[in-house]
Design a protein around this motif. Structure first.
Motif, PDB file in Angstrom:
ATOM      1  N   LYS A 264       0.840  -1.197   0.000  1.00 48.48           N
ATOM      2  CA  LYS A 264       0.000   0.000   0.000  1.00 48.48           C
ATOM      3  C   LYS A 264       0.874   1.244   0.000  1.00 48.48           C
ATOM      4  CE  LYS A 264      -3.848   2.295   2.379  1.00 48.48           C
ATOM      5  NZ  LYS A 264      -4.795   2.253   3.520  1.00 48.48           N
TER       6      LYS A 264
ATOM      7  N   SER B 198      -4.580   6.694  -2.934  1.00 48.73           N
ATOM      8  CA  SER B 198      -4.153   5.462  -2.277  1.00 48.73           C
ATOM      9  C   SER B 198      -4.003   4.368  -3.333  1.00 48.73           C
ATOM     10  CB  SER B 198      -5.164   5.017  -1.221  1.00 48.73           C
ATOM     11  OG  SER B 198      -5.285   5.984  -0.197  1.00 48.73           O
TER      12      SER B 198
ATOM     13  N   TRP C 272      -3.138   0.221  -3.856  1.00 48.11           N
ATOM     14  CA  TRP C 272      -2.940  -1.134  -3.333  1.00 48.11           C
ATOM     15  C   TRP C 272      -2.487  -2.012  -4.513  1.00 48.11           C
ATOM     16  CZ3 TRP C 272      -7.225   1.863  -2.496  1.00 48.11           C
ATOM     17  CH2 TRP C 272      -7.527   2.207  -1.162  1.00 48.11           C
TER      18      TRP C 272
ATOM     19  N   PRO D 185      -9.766  -1.985   0.935  1.00 46.79           N
ATOM     20  CA  PRO D 185     -10.151  -0.720   0.291  1.00 46.79           C
ATOM     21  C   PRO D 185     -11.641  -0.445   0.500  1.00 46.79           C
ATOM     22  CG  PRO D 185      -8.897  -2.110  -1.205  1.00 46.79           C
ATOM     23  CD  PRO D 185      -9.256  -2.960  -0.046  1.00 46.79           C
ATOM     24  N   ARG D 186     -11.950   0.803   0.744  1.00 44.70           N
ATOM     25  CA  ARG D 186     -13.344   1.238   0.895  1.00 44.70           C
ATOM     26  C   ARG D 186     -13.554   2.417  -0.050  1.00 44.70           C
ATOM     27  NH1 ARG D 186     -15.386  -1.400   5.268  1.00 44.70           N
ATOM     28  NH2 ARG D 186     -13.880  -2.156   6.806  1.00 44.70           N
ATOM     29  N   CYS D 187     -14.097   2.095  -1.213  1.00 45.42           N
ATOM     30  CA  CYS D 187     -14.261   3.137  -2.217  1.00 45.42           C
ATOM     31  C   CYS D 187     -15.371   2.729  -3.178  1.00 45.42           C
ATOM     32  CB  CYS D 187     -12.954   3.372  -2.985  1.00 45.42           C
ATOM     33  SG  CYS D 187     -12.192   1.853  -3.609  1.00 45.42           S
TER      34      CYS D 187
ATOM     35  N   CYS E 271     -15.830  -0.252  -7.426  1.00 47.78           N
ATOM     36  CA  CYS E 271     -14.970  -1.433  -7.292  1.00 47.78           C
ATOM     37  C   CYS E 271     -15.615  -2.675  -7.914  1.00 47.78           C
ATOM     38  CB  CYS E 271     -14.673  -1.673  -5.812  1.00 47.78           C
ATOM     39  SG  CYS E 271     -13.251  -2.734  -5.511  1.00 47.78           S
TER      40      CYS E 271
ATOM     41  N   CYS F 162     -13.882  -5.832  -2.139  1.00 43.21           N
ATOM     42  CA  CYS F 162     -13.142  -4.892  -2.970  1.00 43.21           C
ATOM     43  C   CYS F 162     -11.636  -5.174  -2.900  1.00 43.21           C
ATOM     44  CB  CYS F 162     -13.424  -3.464  -2.532  1.00 43.21           C
ATOM     45  SG  CYS F 162     -12.647  -2.203  -3.581  1.00 43.21           S
ATOM     46  N   GLY F 163     -11.006  -5.273  -4.059  1.00 46.76           N
ATOM     47  CA  GLY F 163      -9.563  -5.467  -4.144  1.00 46.76           C
ATOM     48  C   GLY F 163      -9.108  -6.897  -4.305  1.00 46.76           C
TER      49      GLY F 163
ATOM     50  N   ALA G  73      -7.307   4.464  -5.547  1.00 40.84           N
ATOM     51  CA  ALA G  73      -8.470   5.241  -5.106  1.00 40.84           C
ATOM     52  C   ALA G  73      -8.090   6.715  -5.066  1.00 40.84           C
ATOM     53  CB  ALA G  73      -8.943   4.768  -3.739  1.00 40.84           C
TER      54      ALA G  73
ATOM     55  N   CYS H  72     -12.604   4.185  -6.860  1.00 39.19           N
ATOM     56  CA  CYS H  72     -11.599   3.188  -7.219  1.00 39.19           C
ATOM     57  C   CYS H  72     -11.476   3.025  -8.724  1.00 39.19           C
ATOM     58  CB  CYS H  72     -11.943   1.833  -6.605  1.00 39.19           C
ATOM     59  SG  CYS H  72     -11.665   1.755  -4.831  1.00 39.19           S
TER      60      CYS H  72
END
Length: 287
Positions: free
Chosen positions: A72, A79, A81, A95-97, A100, A109-110, A118, A127
């Motif tokens: 990360k 951001s 990842w 991830p919180r976006c 996605c 997510c991810g 993001a 994202c």
């Protein structure tokens, strides 16, 4: 009890042992991880540079892959990842976006891509998938200096943007330095750099820098002598009942070698000194 059968097998083993030792000493043993994923082999002027980023080592059992399941990088409001050679795994800090859907969806997510970024759009994190493990490109960082490391590039072709992530893995045999900066070129082409021992190549010399003819001959002679002494000692110990140092075949000869070498060097030195005196005498002044 007859000893002839063993003697014949012993002679055959004595002839085969040097060849086996020679093959083991000359054949390079290379351990490659994965199914060809994140591997690169480059030949430059008789030298082969093999990179295997996912191969486990004693200190790094996952190779260059992050043990957390992802790397990360956070720079300002962006951001990133990513994971190398595989998809990402999130046991913590997922991830919180928004947006996605093509990388696992909002609940995972991810987890369905290898790189995700993001950015802050209108106050909300949005994202964008920028890399997938199924689309990897590996090349040398510097074509003139193959030992410098490799470049791993992953891409993602979406409906709106074609994005990519380039990770430069520099060779560092001492430590790992994770990326702490992020470069952006174009609209969504990202680049980071890290240092890792897995970014160092395994070098195999195929011409010019190997054993050479003289080294090969010396190795054959040494292997033959070791095999002769080993098999002869075993035979004399178990079948002739000779114990201790006397079990070594031709022990007197081996013990006399230092004395013989000393005499040979002494004779050679005396000949050189006599030759130098004769030369000085030929130029002596005549009264």
């Amino acid at each position: 009890m007859t000893m002839r059968p063993f003697r014949g097998h012993g002679i055959a083993l004595a002839l085969l042992l040097p060849r086996l030792l020679l093959l083991l000493s000359l054949e390079p043993q290379l351990s490659l991880g994965g199914d060809g994923v994140c591997e690169l082999s480059v030949r430059r002027q008789g030298v082969i540079y093999n990179y295997s980023l996912a191969s486990p080592t004693s200190k790094y059992p996952h190779g260059v892959l992050s043990e957390d399941g992802f790397y990360k990088v956070v720079v300002n409001d962006t951001s990133l990842w990513f994971q190398l050679c595989d998809q990402m795994i999130f046991n913590h800090d997922p991830p919180r976006c928004f947006g996605c859907q093509d990388c696992g969806g909002p609940l995972h997510c991810g987890t369905a891509c290898s790189a995700l970024v993001a950015s802050n759009v209108g106050g909300y994190p949005v994202c964008t998938t920028i890399g997938r493990s199924s689309d990897l490109y590996i090349a040398l960082i510097d074509q003139k200096y193959p030992l410098k490391g490799v470049l791993v590039k992953s891409s993602s072709f979406g409906t709106q943007d074609n994005c990519s992530l380039s990770v430069s893995i520099f060779c560092d045999s001492n430590e790992v330095q994770v990326p702490n900066s992020l470069n952006i070129t174009g609209k969504c082409d990202y680049a980071v750099a890290l240092r890792h021992p897995s970014g160092c190549a395994k070098v195999i010399y195929v011409n010019g820098r190997g054993w050479g003819l003289f080294g090969t001959v010396i190795m054959i002679i040494l292997c033959f002598l070791v095999g002769y002494i080993l098999i002869g000692t075993v035979y004399r110990f178990f079948f002739q009942g000779i114990h201790g140092a006397e079990a070594i075949p031709n022990l007197d000869f081996w013990l006399s070698l230092p004395h013989r070498a000393k005499n040979m060097l002494g004779n050679f030195a005396r000949r050189l000194s006599g030759y130098s005196r004769d030369n000085r005498g030929s130029y002596a002044p005549v009264n």
